[in-house]
Design a protein around this motif. Structure first.
Motif, PDB file in Angstrom:
ATOM      1  N   GLN A   1      48.990  44.718  46.284  1.00 44.05           N
ATOM      2  CA  GLN A   1      49.416  46.113  46.430  1.00 44.05           C
ATOM      3  C   GLN A   1      49.975  46.441  47.806  1.00 44.05           C
ATOM      4  OE1 GLN A   1      46.584  48.889  44.884  1.00 44.05           O
ATOM      5  NE2 GLN A   1      47.574  50.673  45.800  1.00 44.05           N
ATOM      6  N   TYR A   2      49.402  45.820  48.854  1.00 41.49           N
ATOM      7  CA  TYR A   2      49.792  46.185  50.214  1.00 41.49           C
ATOM      8  C   TYR A   2      50.470  45.058  50.997  1.00 41.49           C
ATOM      9  CZ  TYR A   2      47.037  50.351  49.325  1.00 41.49           C
ATOM     10  OH  TYR A   2      46.548  51.518  48.786  1.00 41.49           O
ATOM     11  N   GLY A   3      50.507  43.864  50.441  1.00 35.86           N
ATOM     12  CA  GLY A   3      51.229  42.774  51.090  1.00 35.86           C
ATOM     13  C   GLY A   3      50.591  42.248  52.353  1.00 35.86           C
ATOM     14  N   LEU A   4      49.273  42.433  52.500  1.00 32.64           N
ATOM     15  CA  LEU A   4      48.580  41.918  53.677  1.00 32.64           C
ATOM     16  C   LEU A   4      48.034  40.522  53.388  1.00 32.64           C
ATOM     17  CD1 LEU A   4      46.630  45.146  54.726  1.00 32.64           C
ATOM     18  CD2 LEU A   4      48.595  44.125  55.897  1.00 32.64           C
ATOM     19  N   PRO A   5      48.228  39.574  54.304  1.00 34.02           N
ATOM     20  CA  PRO A   5      47.839  38.180  54.053  1.00 34.02           C
ATOM     21  C   PRO A   5      46.350  37.924  54.275  1.00 34.02           C
ATOM     22  CG  PRO A   5      48.869  38.345  56.204  1.00 34.02           C
ATOM     23  CD  PRO A   5      48.954  39.712  55.590  1.00 34.02           C
ATOM     24  N   TRP A   6      45.514  38.571  53.494  1.00 32.64           N
ATOM     25  CA  TRP A   6      44.078  38.387  53.582  1.00 32.64           C
ATOM     26  C   TRP A   6      43.654  37.206  52.713  1.00 32.64           C
ATOM     27  CZ3 TRP A   6      41.590  43.961  53.153  1.00 32.64           C
ATOM     28  CH2 TRP A   6      42.075  44.751  54.202  1.00 32.64           C
ATOM     29  N   ILE A   7      42.553  36.576  53.083  1.00 34.69           N
ATOM     30  CA  ILE A   7      42.089  35.401  52.357  1.00 34.69           C
ATOM     31  C   ILE A   7      40.573  35.443  52.162  1.00 34.69           C
ATOM     32  CG2 ILE A   7      43.997  33.898  53.088  1.00 34.69           C
ATOM     33  CD1 ILE A   7      42.192  32.786  55.285  1.00 34.69           C
ATOM     34  N   SER A   8      40.087  34.589  51.269  1.00 33.66           N
ATOM     35  CA  SER A   8      38.654  34.489  50.986  1.00 33.66           C
ATOM     36  C   SER A   8      38.202  33.044  51.082  1.00 33.66           C
ATOM     37  CB  SER A   8      38.333  35.011  49.575  1.00 33.66           C
ATOM     38  OG  SER A   8      38.698  36.354  49.422  1.00 33.66           O
ATOM     39  N   ALA A   9      36.978  32.857  51.554  1.00 35.35           N
ATOM     40  CA  ALA A   9      36.381  31.522  51.621  1.00 35.35           C
ATOM     41  C   ALA A   9      34.990  31.576  51.006  1.00 35.35           C
ATOM     42  CB  ALA A   9      36.298  31.035  53.066  1.00 35.35           C
ATOM     43  N   MET A  10      34.655  30.537  50.241  1.00 31.83           N
ATOM     44  CA  MET A  10      33.357  30.478  49.580  1.00 31.83           C
ATOM     45  C   MET A  10      32.550  29.314  50.139  1.00 31.83           C
ATOM     46  SD  MET A  10      33.459  33.035  47.573  1.00 31.83           S
ATOM     47  CE  MET A  10      34.655  33.879  48.620  1.00 31.83           C
ATOM     48  N   PRO A  11      31.642  29.615  51.075  1.00 34.36           N
ATOM     49  CA  PRO A  11      30.845  28.543  51.668  1.00 34.36           C
ATOM     50  C   PRO A  11      29.734  28.062  50.745  1.00 34.36           C
ATOM     51  CG  PRO A  11      30.178  30.651  52.560  1.00 34.36           C
ATOM     52  CD  PRO A  11      31.381  30.916  51.690  1.00 34.36           C
ATOM     53  N   THR A  12      29.338  26.827  50.938  1.00 32.30           N
ATOM     54  CA  THR A  12      28.172  26.291  50.262  1.00 32.30           C
ATOM     55  C   THR A  12      26.918  26.825  50.951  1.00 32.30           C
ATOM     56  OG1 THR A  12      27.172  24.239  49.458  1.00 32.30           O
ATOM     57  CG2 THR A  12      28.064  24.216  51.709  1.00 32.30           C
ATOM     58  N   ASN A  13      25.749  26.251  50.678  1.00 34.13           N
ATOM     59  CA  ASN A  13      24.505  26.696  51.304  1.00 34.13           C
ATOM     60  C   ASN A  13      24.553  26.409  52.807  1.00 34.13           C
ATOM     61  OD1 ASN A  13      22.717  27.281  48.790  1.00 34.13           O
ATOM     62  ND2 ASN A  13      23.640  25.289  48.382  1.00 34.13           N
TER      63      ASN A  13
END
Length: 326
Positions: A167-179
């Motif tokens: 919607q806003y074109g911002l280069p945000w990202i996600s990371a999924m760490p292990t324990n």
């Protein structure tokens, strides 16, 4: 790339002089990220304690972002805990984390934060996902009931990031760490994750000369453990080398049984008593090993072995035993 995500952004070195907000900077992950940023030359790292800024208070969060106007954000703040805490307080884990995430991301979007990294958890994946767990396993099966409320909140965070990109074109990202484990972890008997709980239990037993230690479950579930300093290094790497709507798994690529890690910890702390397993208590997910091939493709791999990480964490715990979170 998910449907509708047509963002084009070329990652590169972040500006070391720009304001960089670490939400949750005193916690396990946030404090490690703070140390990594300072060691990497960032000169304007910003943090607020929960007393200074309650991230569930939407008005205060917006005021903070308008005042500081960070260019970069790592959202590491969260209400976290082990099986006992998650099963006892599911409303808290769902409501608190949703409020934190929505407030921070809405405020960050309002002031145009350029790069935001949202940190989730490997518990977002189905309980019986194929091992090792790939990123595309998300939303393909039922969650582990003992932490489903927390997982739903984290899944919502991933979708929030993807929606902002579209919607806003911002280069945000996600990371999924292990324990994760390491300095500034929660070592509370009621609220901690398995590894810090084991460190405290065995160290207490060794100090008190106890003949027996009792652990929950069968000890057979397999878990992947990663030192928080490794995670922090991966976070900065992703901010400077990755852009995409899909979350990125962050782990070591290898796992170990709970029995094996308990044995390793008992040896490090010098406990020579007997270990019993309370099979009336839940085991949780049978295995959680992340497929880290996407992360490897960006040029990053884990550098701290479990043995080294455990030794460092036990030493830190013993040095701070009177002040750790309990």
């Amino acid at each position: 790339m998910t449907a509708g995500d047509r963002l084009r952004y070329t990652p590169g070195q972040l500006d070391r002089n720009a304001p960089f907000y670490v939400a949750g900077h005193q916690g396990l992950v946030g404090s490690a990220i703070w140390r990594k940023l300072e060691a990497s030359g960032f000169r304007s790292v910003v943090g607020r304690t929960s007393r200074e800024l309650d991230l569930k208070d939407r008005g205060r969060v917006f005021d903070f972002f308008h005042e500081v106007r960070p260019r970069y954000v790592v959202l590491a703040a969260a209400k976290v805990g082990g099986i006992l805490a998650n099963t006892t307080y599911p409303v808290d884990f769902l409501s608190d984390n949703m409020q934190i995430q929505v407030n921070v991301m809405d405020a960050a979007r309002k002031v145009g934060v350029e790069r935001l990294l949202f940190l989730g958890s490997s518990c977002i994946y189905p309980k019986f996902a194929e091992q090792p767990i790939r990123e595309d396993s998300l939303l393909t099966g039922h969650l582990e009931p003992t932490n489903d409320a927390y997982a739903i909140a984290k899944i919502a965070g991933i979708l929030h990031v993807q929606a902002v990109r579209r919607q806003y074109g911002l280069p945000w990202i996600s990371a999924m760490p292990t324990n994760l484990y390491g300095p500034n972890d929660n070592f509370s008997p009621q609220g901690s994750h398995v590894l810090p709980a084991l460190i405290r239990r065995y160290d207490d037993a060794a100090r008190a000369g106890k003949s027996t230690v009792s652990n929950w479950g069968t000890g057979r579930p397999r878990r992947e453990f990663m030192h928080s300093d490794d995670m922090a290094d991966a976070c900065l790497h992703l901010l400077e080398h990755y852009d995409g709507a899909a979350q990125v798994n962050v782990g070591t690529g290898s796992d170990i049984t709970i029995r094996e890690v308990a044995h390793a910890i008992s040896a490090i702390v010098g406990y020579d008593g007997r270990t019993e397993w309370d099979v009336t208590k839940p085991d949780g997910t049978p295995q959680k090993l992340l497929d880290v091939s996407k992360l490897a493709e960006t040029g990053w791999t884990s550098g701290i072995s479990l043995e080294e990480g455990l030794e460092r964490t036990v030493a830190w715990y013993r040095h701070h035993v009177t002040t750790v979170r309990t």
